[in-house]
Design a protein around this motif. Structure first.
Motif, PDB file in Angstrom:
ATOM      1  N   PRO A  13      28.645  50.125  15.779  1.00 46.91           N
ATOM      2  CA  PRO A  13      27.298  49.782  15.297  1.00 46.91           C
ATOM      3  C   PRO A  13      26.555  48.849  16.260  1.00 46.91           C
ATOM      4  O   PRO A  13      25.340  48.968  16.434  1.00 46.91           O
ATOM      5  CB  PRO A  13      27.564  49.094  13.948  1.00 46.91           C
ATOM      6  CG  PRO A  13      28.864  49.663  13.486  1.00 46.91           C
ATOM      7  CD  PRO A  13      29.664  49.848  14.738  1.00 46.91           C
ATOM      8  N   ALA A  14      27.283  47.926  16.883  1.00 48.48           N
ATOM      9  CA  ALA A  14      26.660  46.997  17.834  1.00 48.48           C
ATOM     10  C   ALA A  14      26.157  47.751  19.065  1.00 48.48           C
ATOM     11  O   ALA A  14      25.074  47.450  19.589  1.00 48.48           O
ATOM     12  CB  ALA A  14      27.663  45.929  18.253  1.00 48.48           C
ATOM     13  N   ARG A  15      26.933  48.743  19.515  1.00 50.45           N
ATOM     14  CA  ARG A  15      26.487  49.541  20.665  1.00 50.45           C
ATOM     15  C   ARG A  15      25.269  50.387  20.296  1.00 50.45           C
ATOM     16  O   ARG A  15      24.347  50.546  21.103  1.00 50.45           O
ATOM     17  CB  ARG A  15      27.630  50.451  21.158  1.00 50.45           C
ATOM     18  CG  ARG A  15      28.876  49.693  21.606  1.00 50.45           C
ATOM     19  CD  ARG A  15      29.810  50.564  22.449  1.00 50.45           C
ATOM     20  NE  ARG A  15      30.268  51.754  21.765  1.00 50.45           N
ATOM     21  CZ  ARG A  15      31.342  51.821  20.975  1.00 50.45           C
ATOM     22  NH1 ARG A  15      32.073  50.717  20.771  1.00 50.45           N
ATOM     23  NH2 ARG A  15      31.713  52.949  20.403  1.00 50.45           N
ATOM     24  N   GLU A  16      25.267  50.898  19.077  1.00 49.88           N
ATOM     25  CA  GLU A  16      24.142  51.726  18.615  1.00 49.88           C
ATOM     26  C   GLU A  16      22.852  50.905  18.522  1.00 49.88           C
ATOM     27  O   GLU A  16      21.768  51.409  18.841  1.00 49.88           O
ATOM     28  CB  GLU A  16      24.467  52.354  17.253  1.00 49.88           C
ATOM     29  CG  GLU A  16      25.604  53.367  17.279  1.00 49.88           C
ATOM     30  CD  GLU A  16      25.321  54.555  18.189  1.00 49.88           C
ATOM     31  OE1 GLU A  16      24.151  54.972  18.298  1.00 49.88           O
ATOM     32  OE2 GLU A  16      26.285  55.066  18.793  1.00 49.88           O
ATOM     33  N   ILE A  17      22.960  49.654  18.090  1.00 49.14           N
ATOM     34  CA  ILE A  17      21.774  48.794  17.991  1.00 49.14           C
ATOM     35  C   ILE A  17      21.158  48.589  19.379  1.00 49.14           C
ATOM     36  O   ILE A  17      19.937  48.670  19.557  1.00 49.14           O
ATOM     37  CB  ILE A  17      22.128  47.431  17.358  1.00 49.14           C
ATOM     38  CG1 ILE A  17      22.364  47.604  15.853  1.00 49.14           C
ATOM     39  CG2 ILE A  17      21.024  46.396  17.597  1.00 49.14           C
ATOM     40  CD1 ILE A  17      22.935  46.383  15.171  1.00 49.14           C
ATOM     41  N   ILE A  18      22.010  48.326  20.362  1.00 49.44           N
ATOM     42  CA  ILE A  18      21.509  48.124  21.732  1.00 49.44           C
ATOM     43  C   ILE A  18      20.801  49.383  22.225  1.00 49.44           C
ATOM     44  O   ILE A  18      19.703  49.318  22.787  1.00 49.44           O
ATOM     45  CB  ILE A  18      22.656  47.736  22.684  1.00 49.44           C
ATOM     46  CG1 ILE A  18      23.180  46.341  22.342  1.00 49.44           C
ATOM     47  CG2 ILE A  18      22.183  47.777  24.156  1.00 49.44           C
ATOM     48  CD1 ILE A  18      24.417  45.919  23.104  1.00 49.44           C
ATOM     49  N   LYS A  19      21.411  50.537  21.998  1.00 47.58           N
ATOM     50  CA  LYS A  19      20.781  51.800  22.434  1.00 47.58           C
ATOM     51  C   LYS A  19      19.465  52.042  21.703  1.00 47.58           C
ATOM     52  O   LYS A  19      18.494  52.523  22.293  1.00 47.58           O
ATOM     53  CB  LYS A  19      21.747  52.969  22.217  1.00 47.58           C
ATOM     54  CG  LYS A  19      22.907  52.984  23.218  1.00 47.58           C
ATOM     55  CD  LYS A  19      23.742  54.236  23.128  1.00 47.58           C
ATOM     56  CE  LYS A  19      24.591  54.256  21.874  1.00 47.58           C
ATOM     57  NZ  LYS A  19      25.489  55.436  21.839  1.00 47.58           N
ATOM     58  N   LEU A  22      16.899  49.788  23.171  1.00 42.95           N
ATOM     59  CA  LEU A  22      16.552  50.243  24.525  1.00 42.95           C
ATOM     60  C   LEU A  22      15.580  51.410  24.511  1.00 42.95           C
ATOM     61  O   LEU A  22      14.981  51.737  25.542  1.00 42.95           O
ATOM     62  CB  LEU A  22      17.821  50.637  25.294  1.00 42.95           C
ATOM     63  CG  LEU A  22      18.671  49.477  25.836  1.00 42.95           C
ATOM     64  CD1 LEU A  22      19.965  50.002  26.447  1.00 42.95           C
ATOM     65  CD2 LEU A  22      17.899  48.648  26.855  1.00 42.95           C
ATOM     66  N   GLY A  23      15.407  52.026  23.338  1.00 38.21           N
ATOM     67  CA  GLY A  23      14.455  53.121  23.214  1.00 38.21           C
ATOM     68  C   GLY A  23      13.036  52.701  23.566  1.00 38.21           C
ATOM     69  O   GLY A  23      12.205  53.533  23.950  1.00 38.21           O
ATOM     70  N   ALA A  24      12.758  51.410  23.454  1.00 40.58           N
ATOM     71  CA  ALA A  24      11.427  50.893  23.785  1.00 40.58           C
ATOM     72  C   ALA A  24      11.301  50.545  25.265  1.00 40.58           C
ATOM     73  O   ALA A  24      10.269  50.030  25.703  1.00 40.58           O
ATOM     74  CB  ALA A  24      11.128  49.652  22.927  1.00 40.58           C
ATOM     75  N   HIS A  25      12.372  50.821  26.024  1.00 38.73           N
ATOM     76  CA  HIS A  25      12.369  50.468  27.447  1.00 38.73           C
ATOM     77  C   HIS A  25      12.810  51.688  28.257  1.00 38.73           C
ATOM     78  O   HIS A  25      13.986  51.853  28.575  1.00 38.73           O
ATOM     79  CB  HIS A  25      13.309  49.289  27.705  1.00 38.73           C
ATOM     80  CG  HIS A  25      12.945  48.062  26.936  1.00 38.73           C
ATOM     81  ND1 HIS A  25      12.097  47.096  27.419  1.00 38.73           N
ATOM     82  CD2 HIS A  25      13.306  47.661  25.679  1.00 38.73           C
ATOM     83  CE1 HIS A  25      11.960  46.144  26.513  1.00 38.73           C
ATOM     84  NE2 HIS A  25      12.676  46.459  25.448  1.00 38.73           N
ATOM     85  N   GLU A  26      11.847  52.526  28.625  1.00 31.63           N
ATOM     86  CA  GLU A  26      12.147  53.786  29.290  1.00 31.63           C
ATOM     87  C   GLU A  26      12.728  53.610  30.689  1.00 31.63           C
ATOM     88  O   GLU A  26      13.359  54.524  31.224  1.00 31.63           O
ATOM     89  CB  GLU A  26      10.875  54.643  29.368  1.00 31.63           C
ATOM     90  CG  GLU A  26      10.377  55.112  27.998  1.00 31.63           C
ATOM     91  CD  GLU A  26       9.148  55.989  28.116  1.00 31.63           C
ATOM     92  OE1 GLU A  26       8.658  56.180  29.252  1.00 31.63           O
ATOM     93  OE2 GLU A  26       8.678  56.488  27.073  1.00 31.63           O
ATOM     94  N   ASN A  27      12.537  52.441  31.278  1.00 38.10           N
ATOM     95  CA  ASN A  27      13.034  52.212  32.651  1.00 38.10           C
ATOM     96  C   ASN A  27      14.525  51.881  32.670  1.00 38.10           C
ATOM     97  O   ASN A  27      15.127  51.804  33.745  1.00 38.10           O
ATOM     98  CB  ASN A  27      12.242  51.093  33.322  1.00 38.10           C
ATOM     99  CG  ASN A  27      12.460  49.744  32.648  1.00 38.10           C
ATOM    100  OD1 ASN A  27      12.458  49.664  31.414  1.00 38.10           O
ATOM    101  ND2 ASN A  27      12.626  48.701  33.437  1.00 38.10           N
TER     102      ASN A  27
END
Length: 247
Positions: A13-19, A22-27
């Motif tokens: 779940p912690a890894r999923e939150i980071i991903k 990161l959806g708001a950061h396309e770079n």
């Protein structure tokens, strides 16, 4: 600027939150995610990411222990659920730390710091991180070493003695000897003083493994260990041993 990132956390779940954040950061492109420190080290050294989201408290190998074994030098953002570790990580000059649970806004702030560091070409301070860790760490209960491509975790109680090797030390156990880039002073300060004694400028010995002291010159002694090793004992080391072993 495109940024390659790796996520290392034992909780999915912690890894999923980071991903998700990161959806708001396309770079930022996630090129790998790992659930333990052993796989994480391999991933960092092979994939050479620019940025790593690193959990501190993980089974088998902690985030701090991982830092000592890295060949690559990525920027680090620590993640943790334990406030005392977060504060320590922040003091260790990581790019930033995220105290779980954290918001998208707080996550964005950490990425802004990372971007600023990268834009300035401010090189990752992995060496500084490990040096600060050494200064702040309390009593060691294990030592992690790298031998070739393998990582060895040495429980403190299995250490027979430690020998100075210039900028390195050689750690002797019942299983063999292991070279580590660290100072004798560090081990003298961080190994349990009830069991480990600096018996000589070149040696730290586990007193539980000392079978006897052997006179080999006038007022000079050797410590004879359970594995048969014979180590020189200085005057100050002899006084310490005499006090601790009550003879």
């Amino acid at each position: 600027m495109s940024i390659k990132a790796i996520i290392i956390d034992d909780e999915q779940p912690a890894r999923e939150i980071i991903k998700h954040y990161l959806g708001a950061h396309e770079n930022i492109i996630v090129i790998g995610e790992f659930s333990d420190g052993f796989a994480g080290i391999k991933g960092i050294n092979e994939l050479k990411p620019d940025l790593v989201f690193l959990d501190i408290q993980m089974p088998k190998l902690t985030g701090f222990e991982m830092l000592e074994l890295l060949d690559a030098t990525p920027y680090i953002i620590f993640t943790t659920a334990y406030d005392q570790y977060a504060i320590k990580a922040f003091e260790m000059n990581a790019v930033d730390y995220l105290l779980k649970p954290y918001s998208q806004e707080r996550f964005n702030q950490a990425l802004l710091k990372a971007n600023e560091r990268m834009t300035k070409a401010d090189k990752p301070a992995i060496k500084k991180l490990t040096e600060h860790l050494a200064e702040n760490q309390e009593t060691l209960d294990r030592v992690v070493v790298k031998t070739g491509n393998k990582i060895k975790v040495i429980p403190e109680e299995t250490i027979l003695y430690i020998e100075s090797q210039d900028d390195y030390v050689m750690i002797y156990t019942g299983e063999g000897k292991f070279l580590k880039q660290q100072t004798m002073k560090y081990f003298e300060q961080h190994l349990d003083p009830r069991h480990f004694v600096r018996i000589h400028r070149s040696y730290i010995a586990n007193i539980d493994t000392i079978k006897q002291l052997e006179l080999y010159e006038k007022n000079s002694y050797l410590a004879v260990l359970s594995n048969g090793a014979k180590l020189k004992v200085s005057d100050s080391g002899y006084k310490l041993l005499k006090s601790m072993m009550k003879f």
